[in-house]
Write an enzyme that holds these catalytic residues in place. Structure first.
Site, PDB file in Angstrom:
ATOM      1  CB  CYS B 101      -0.787   0.123   1.245  1.00 53.52           C
ATOM      2  SG  CYS B 101      -0.161  -0.109   2.789  1.00 53.52           S
ATOM      3  CB  ILE B 102       3.481   2.811   1.472  1.00 55.01           C
ATOM      4  CG1 ILE B 102       4.248   1.607   2.316  1.00 55.01           C
ATOM      5  CG2 ILE B 102       2.493   3.108   2.534  1.00 55.01           C
ATOM      6  CD1 ILE B 102       4.864   2.356   3.707  1.00 55.01           C
TER       7      ILE B 102
END
Lengths: 410, 102
Positions: B101-102
């Site tokens: 997600c990052i």
């Protein structure tokens, strides 16, 4: 009377019970929630337990306290969902449902990797995604004298994808504070092509690993744990030695999903990305970690999903079309150690970017930047979780869909 | 950003992954493969097709998942796409590489 059954009384299931009890007409609907376990854990706290930042009592409470009056709470093991007959078989009784909400979550499956749950499990090989694992790791860290600490992800998807990175950062702080950082080598091992895989995160946060002196091993697809020689070995025969392995094993949906034939390879339920209706059955809805939607598996995601799903259950009951509303919104604090944290806010479409939250231009929280205020936010969140979030009380100024305001999108 | 591959202008991200699968053709896949000194064979295309189907279904790709699927054994997968088989095969397939997600 019609029956709505919720399977799982974790974060998502408990929220749905609280939302629906006041919204479904009591004369027509009976709500039942099933979960075999008595304890409700504050799972984000498992990150802090190993480092003695939280104690046992701060991460668990009796689940019953959070199930509202008017909801039938059954503490029994679920045997199978018989979706063709709209029935659930429990260990010693069968329930009928008109609407089913699956909120059975995800859990670690260390036995998916050869040797992981071997003779060194909870001796030199640990997880921190379970209460027992986090506690065992805390006891180990209290007396560990140093060496090679390897923080490892087996494969994606995992619950709270940033947690292993946070673990590495907090470990750096922990050992510094204990005055033994020079005795510990920290290596972060990931199956992905970097610690940060999104463009803007990688640019904004790339400095962190260097600053914390964390080594990086990428594209590592673990084949097995070699317990004799204390190494992990990947399919390309790469090896990483460890004295202490903190791994995030494969994450899978509950076995009941597999037994019921409702899941994919990892027992996650194929679910419509925007309505949260199951793809196979129109009267089955899925929420939280149990779905296969490409959103993060995180409490904030379940919280935003719960608001959309509540509306959709009511629409379904009235025979109206469902809202295709859920946008994959996630909002997560990321601990970076030294009492600082980052905040990220993103959805299916937009990756995390810099900016302010929740008020454009004001904050007070900063997106994708380290700040002490963000760290307080993360600590304050435990109170919000127990007192607002799982009770279904809206969190002020935080909307279910991601806002693009206050974000540097380009 | 835009890039010309196999005489076709396509949209790619900074790392050269296609951002719009609709623009993908076998010719584009073949040319991306040459960047990795891979000459595409039927076996390569079989794996690429499987990856495209999985991504289309919204499934997450992992090495172990591929092993379990039975489409190819892991040693052969590494042999077909040397140097990080998932990131290379997804690039050839015109789909995003596996991400966090990052």
């Amino acid at each position: 009377m019609k029956n709505l059954v919720i399977l799982g009384a974790g974060t998502a299931g408990t929220m749905m019970a609280n939302h629906l009890v006041s919204k479904l007409p009591k004369k027509e609907w009976e709500i039942t929630i099933v979960d075999q376990y008595k304890t409700h854990y504050y799972q984000p706290g498992f990150l802090f337990l190993p480092f003695d930042i939280y104690n046992e009592n701060q991460v668990k409470k009796e689940g019953k306290k959070f199930i509202p009056k008017g909801v039938n709470y059954i503490q029994k093991k679920i045997d199978r969902i018989i979706s063709d007959e709209n029935k659930i078989s429990l260990e010693d009784e069968t329930l009928d449902y008109d609407i089913l909400i699956i909120a059975t979550g995800s859990k670690i499956a260390p036995d998916e990797v050869e040797g992981m749950q071997g003779k060194n499990w909870q001796k030199s090989v640990f997880d921190f995604y379970t209460y027992e694992g986090a506690l065992a790791l805390r006891n180990k860290l209290r007396e560990w004298e140093g060496g090679k600490l390897v923080v490892h992800i087996t494969e994606m998807p995992i619950k709270c994808p940033v947690a292993p990175l946070e673990f590495a950062f907090l470990a750096d702080s922990y050992f510094k504070k204990k005055g033994m950082r020079d005795k510990v080598e920290i290596t972060y091992v990931t199956p992905l092509s970097g610690a940060f895989t999104k463009e803007k995160c990688s640019k904004s946060l790339g400095y962190l690993l260097k600053e914390k002196n964390v080594n990086l091993e990428i594209d590592f697809a673990i084949e097995r744990v070699d317990n004799e020689n204390s190494k992990i070995i990947d399919y390309a025969d790469k090896e990483v030695d460890f004295d202490l392995l903190v791994t995030v094993p494969t994450n899978m949906g509950d076995e009941v999903i597999g037994r019921s034939g409702l899941g994919d390879d990892l027992n996650f339920v194929p679910t419509h990305h925007n309505t949260l209706q199951s793809l196979a059955h129109e009267n089955i809805f899925v929420i939280g970690d149990a779905t296969n939607v490409p959103a993060s598996k995180a409490g904030s995601v379940a919280h935003f999903q719960a608001e959309t799903l509540t509306d959709n259950i009511l629409l379904y009951v009235e025979g109206k079309p469902l809202k295709e509303e859920f946008d994959g919104h996630a909002n997560c604090f990321i601990e970076t150690g030294e009492n600082k944290a980052l905040l990220i806010d993103f959805n299916y479409e937009y990756e995390p970017v810099e900016g302010t939250f929740p008020f454009a231009g004001i904050g007070p929280l900063k997106l994708l930047k380290e700040s002490v205020f963000n760290h307080w936010g993360k600590l304050a969140f435990r109170w919000i979780y127990w007192n607002m979030l799982i009770k279904g009380i809206p969190i002020p100024f935080v909307s279910r869909n991601m806002s693009t305001k206050g974000k540097k999108l380009n | 950003m835009k890039k010309v591959i196999a005489q076709t202008e396509i949209n790619v991200n900074e790392e050269g992954y296609l951002t719009d699968f609709a623009q993908w053709t076998k010719e584009i896949g073949t040319e991306i493969a040459t960047d990795y000194n891979i000459e595409m064979t039927d076996r390569h295309w079989e794996v690429v097709k499987w990856i495209q189907e999985k991504v289309n279904e919204g499934a997450a790709l992992s090495i172990r998942g591929i092993k379990k699927s039975g489409v190819i054994d892991i040693k052969s997968f590494y042999a077909l796409f040397p140097g990080g088989p998932l990131k290379v095969s997804t690039k050839i397939a015109g789909v995003p590489k596996p991400k966090s997600c990052i």
